[in-house]
Design a protein around this motif. Structure first.
Motif, short mmCIF file in Angstrom:
data_model
loop_
_atom_site.label_atom_id
_atom_site.label_comp_id
_atom_site.label_asym_id
_atom_site.label_seq_id
_atom_site.Cartn_x
_atom_site.Cartn_y
_atom_site.Cartn_z
N TRP A 226 0.81 -1.22 0.00
CA TRP A 226 0.00 0.00 0.00
C TRP A 226 0.84 1.27 0.00
O TRP A 226 0.54 2.22 -0.73
CB TRP A 226 -0.92 0.00 1.22
N ALA A 227 1.87 1.31 0.84
CA ALA A 227 2.66 2.54 0.97
C ALA A 227 3.36 2.88 -0.35
O ALA A 227 3.39 4.05 -0.77
CB ALA A 227 3.68 2.40 2.09
N GLU A 228 3.91 1.87 -1.01
CA GLU A 228 4.58 2.12 -2.29
C GLU A 228 3.57 2.56 -3.34
O GLU A 228 3.85 3.44 -4.17
CB GLU A 228 5.32 0.86 -2.76
N ALA A 229 2.37 1.97 -3.30
CA ALA A 229 1.32 2.36 -4.24
C ALA A 229 0.93 3.82 -4.04
O ALA A 229 0.77 4.58 -5.00
CB ALA A 229 0.11 1.45 -4.08
N VAL A 230 0.77 4.23 -2.78
CA VAL A 230 0.40 5.62 -2.50
C VAL A 230 1.49 6.58 -2.98
O VAL A 230 1.20 7.63 -3.58
CB VAL A 230 0.13 5.82 -0.99
N ALA A 231 2.75 6.22 -2.74
CA ALA A 231 3.85 7.09 -3.18
C ALA A 231 3.84 7.27 -4.70
O ALA A 231 4.04 8.38 -5.21
CB ALA A 231 5.18 6.51 -2.72
N LEU A 232 3.60 6.19 -5.43
CA LEU A 232 3.53 6.27 -6.89
C LEU A 232 2.35 7.13 -7.34
O LEU A 232 2.48 7.95 -8.26
CB LEU A 232 3.42 4.87 -7.50
N LEU A 233 1.21 6.95 -6.69
CA LEU A 233 0.03 7.72 -7.07
C LEU A 233 0.18 9.20 -6.71
O LEU A 233 -0.28 10.07 -7.45
CB LEU A 233 -1.22 7.13 -6.41
N ASP A 234 0.84 9.48 -5.59
CA ASP A 234 1.11 10.89 -5.24
C ASP A 234 1.90 11.58 -6.35
O ASP A 234 1.67 12.75 -6.66
CB ASP A 234 1.90 10.96 -3.93
N SER B 65 -7.78 11.93 -13.64
CA SER B 65 -7.19 11.28 -12.46
C SER B 65 -8.23 10.64 -11.55
O SER B 65 -7.89 10.18 -10.47
CB SER B 65 -6.38 12.30 -11.66
N GLY B 66 -9.50 10.60 -11.98
CA GLY B 66 -10.55 10.09 -11.11
C GLY B 66 -10.29 8.68 -10.63
O GLY B 66 -10.38 8.39 -9.43
N GLN B 67 -9.95 7.76 -11.55
CA GLN B 67 -9.71 6.37 -11.15
C GLN B 67 -8.46 6.25 -10.29
O GLN B 67 -8.44 5.50 -9.32
CB GLN B 67 -9.57 5.48 -12.40
N ALA B 68 -7.42 7.00 -10.63
CA ALA B 68 -6.19 6.94 -9.85
C ALA B 68 -6.42 7.45 -8.43
O ALA B 68 -5.90 6.88 -7.46
CB ALA B 68 -5.09 7.75 -10.53
N ARG B 69 -7.19 8.51 -8.29
CA ARG B 69 -7.49 9.03 -6.94
C ARG B 69 -8.34 8.04 -6.16
O ARG B 69 -8.16 7.89 -4.94
CB ARG B 69 -8.19 10.38 -7.04
N LEU B 70 -9.26 7.37 -6.84
CA LEU B 70 -10.07 6.36 -6.14
C LEU B 70 -9.17 5.20 -5.69
O LEU B 70 -9.32 4.69 -4.57
CB LEU B 70 -11.18 5.86 -7.05
N ASN B 71 -8.25 4.78 -6.55
CA ASN B 71 -7.30 3.73 -6.16
C ASN B 71 -6.46 4.17 -4.96
O ASN B 71 -6.18 3.37 -4.06
CB ASN B 71 -6.39 3.38 -7.34
N ARG B 72 -6.06 5.45 -4.94
CA ARG B 72 -5.30 5.95 -3.80
C ARG B 72 -6.16 5.96 -2.54
O ARG B 72 -5.67 5.68 -1.44
CB ARG B 72 -4.75 7.34 -4.10
N ALA B 73 -7.45 6.27 -2.70
CA ALA B 73 -8.35 6.25 -1.54
C ALA B 73 -8.37 4.86 -0.91
O ALA B 73 -8.28 4.73 0.32
CB ALA B 73 -9.76 6.66 -1.97
N TYR B 74 -8.48 3.82 -1.74
CA TYR B 74 -8.51 2.46 -1.19
C TYR B 74 -7.19 2.11 -0.50
O TYR B 74 -7.18 1.48 0.55
CB TYR B 74 -8.79 1.46 -2.31
N ALA B 75 -6.06 2.53 -1.10
CA ALA B 75 -4.76 2.25 -0.49
C ALA B 75 -4.61 2.99 0.83
O ALA B 75 -4.10 2.44 1.81
CB ALA B 75 -3.64 2.64 -1.46
N LEU B 76 -5.08 4.24 0.88
CA LEU B 76 -5.02 5.01 2.12
C LEU B 76 -5.91 4.39 3.20
O LEU B 76 -5.55 4.39 4.39
CB LEU B 76 -5.43 6.46 1.85
N MET B 77 -7.06 3.88 2.81
CA MET B 77 -7.92 3.19 3.77
C MET B 77 -7.20 1.99 4.36
O MET B 77 -7.26 1.74 5.57
CB MET B 77 -9.23 2.75 3.09
N TRP C 43 -7.47 7.71 7.14
CA TRP C 43 -8.86 7.90 6.76
C TRP C 43 -9.15 9.32 6.27
O TRP C 43 -9.95 9.49 5.33
CB TRP C 43 -9.77 7.55 7.95
N GLU C 44 -8.55 10.35 6.87
CA GLU C 44 -8.88 11.71 6.47
C GLU C 44 -8.53 11.94 5.01
O GLU C 44 -9.33 12.48 4.22
CB GLU C 44 -8.15 12.70 7.37
N ARG C 45 -7.32 11.55 4.60
CA ARG C 45 -6.94 11.67 3.19
C ARG C 45 -7.78 10.76 2.31
O ARG C 45 -8.16 11.12 1.20
CB ARG C 45 -5.47 11.30 3.00
N ALA C 46 -8.08 9.57 2.82
CA ALA C 46 -8.81 8.58 2.02
C ALA C 46 -10.18 9.09 1.63
O ALA C 46 -10.60 8.96 0.47
CB ALA C 46 -8.92 7.28 2.79
#
Length: 304
Positions: free
Chosen positions: A203-211, A220-232, A237-240
Motif C-alpha cells: 500500500w505505501a509504495e502504491a500511494v507514493a507512486l500515485l502521489d 485522475s478520477g480512477q487513480a485518486r479512487l485507487n489511492r483512496a482504497y490504499a489510504l484506507m 482515513w482523512e486523506r482517504a
C-alpha cells in the motif's frame, strides 16, 4: 541576379486565414475545449487545408461524444486525402468507440502501414485486442513493436495493461517497471504499477507512486479512487475520504443515474443535524447492504 519568374509568390490571404483558424482550433482542442474549437475548424473546411480541418473537426466531435458527426467529418477528410495515416487513425478510434471492431482493426493496421514509425496506432490496436479478449494477438503485436522500438515506454506500458487484463500481475509489474526505466516520469505507468502493487498489499509504495502520478494525469478520477482504497488500507482515513469523492470523476460514472448534483440538497458533513437525512445508494445491492450497517449511527445524529 535572381530569376523574377522563380521568386516565391506572396502567401494566399485565404490560406493564411485558414491557417490562423486551424491554429486557434488546435489551441482550444489541446486546452480541453473541443466545443470551442469546432467553429474554427469549420471556418477552414472549404479551403486548401480542408483535409486537416476535417480531421481536427472529427477529433473534436469525437471528444464531445458526437460519433456519427465525427465519422462524417473524417470520411470527408479521407476522401480529400486518401491513405492519410492520422485520418485513418482517427476513423479507427471512432470505429472502436462504436464497437465496430473489425473496421477499427483494419484501419489501425492501414494507419500502421501508412506511417510505419507511428506508435499510436499500435498502442490503440493493442488496446482494442485487449478489450475484445484477443490477448495472444495483442502480445504478439506489442512484442513485434518493442523489438523495433524497445526505448518506447508507451509500448511497455501497453503490454503491462494487457498482462494485467489477462491475469498475470507479475508480468504486468515487469512491463510497467520497464516503462518507467525508459521514462521515469511517465505518470500512466506509475498509476498502473500502483494498481499492481496495491493488489498485493504494497500500500505505501502504491500511494507514493500515485502521489507522483496524479498531478500529471489528465483524467485522475480512477487513480485518486485507487489511492483512496490504499489510504484506507493504511488507516489514513482523512486523506482517504477526500480522495474517495473522486469516484464520481471517472468516465464510467459520467452518466451514473445517482450523483450528488442530482439532488438539490446540501452534502452532510457528519455534524448533528436537526432535520431529516437523505441517504441514497450509489452502487449495487451488496454495497447498499454493507453500508446499511451505518444507518443507526447516522440516524442518531439527525432528526430522521
Amino acid at each position: 541576379m535572381p530569376d523574377p519568374n522563380r521568386a516565391p509568390r506572396p502567401p494566399d490571404p485565404a490560406s493564411a486565414q485558414d491557417l490562423a483558424h486551424l491554429r486557434e482550433g488546435d489551441r482550444l482542442l489541446a486546452a480541453g475545449d473541443p466545443r470551442g474549437a469546432l467553429p474554427f475548424f469549420a471556418m477552414a473546411a472549404g479551403g486548401p487545408l480542408a483535409a486537416y480541418a476535417g480531421l481536427r473537426r472529427g477529433e473534436a466531435l469525437h471528444a464531445i461524444g458526437e460519433l456519427d458527426q465525427a465519422r462524417a467529418a473524417l470520411e470527408r477528410a479521407a476522401a480529400a486525402k486518401p491513405g492519410d495515416a492520422p485520418i485513418l487513425f482517427a476513423l479507427a478510434n471512432v470505429d472502436r468507440a462504436q464497437g465496430r471492431w473489425a473496421d477499427a482493426e483494419a484501419r489501425y493496421r492501414a494507419a500502421m502501414r501508412a506511417s510505419p514509425g507511428a506508435l499510436a496506432p499500435v498502442v490503440n490496436l493493442a488496446g482494442l485486442l485487449r478489450q475484445t479478449g484477443r490477448h495472444a494477438d495483442g502480445r504478439r503485436l506489442l512484442a513485434e513493436a518493442i523489438a523495433r522500438h524497445d526505448d518506447a515506454a508507451v509500448l511497455h506500458d501497453s503490454l503491462g495493461l494487457l498482462e494485467l487484463d489477462r491475469g498475470d500481475p507479475a508480468a504486468a509489474e515487469r512491463a510497467f517497471r520497464a516503462a518507467l526505466a525508459r521514462e521515469p516520469a511517465r505518470a500512466p505507468a506509475k498509476a498502473n504499477l500502483a494498481e499492481v502493487l496495491a493488489a498485493r498489499g504494497a500500500w505505501a509504495e502504491a500511494v507514493a507512486l500515485l502521489d507522483a502520478a496524479i498531478p500529471e494525469l489528465g483524467q485522475s478520477g480512477q487513480a485518486r479512487l485507487n489511492r483512496a482504497y490504499a489510504l484506507m488500507a493504511l488507516g489514513a482515513w482523512e486523506r482517504a475520504w477526500i480522495d474517495y469523492e473522486s469516484r464520481f470523476d471517472r468516465p464510467s460514472m459520467s452518466k451514473a443515474p445517482r450523483r450528488p448534483e442530482h439532488f438539490a440538497l446540501r452534502r452532510w458533513t457528519g455534524a448533528p443535524l436537526a432535520g431529516p437525512l437523505f441517504v441514497w445508494g450509489e452502487q449495487g445491492l451488496g454495497a447498499e447492504i454493507l453500508c446499511a450497517s451505518q444507518f443507526a449511527a447516522a440516524a442518531a445524529r439527525c432528526g430522521g
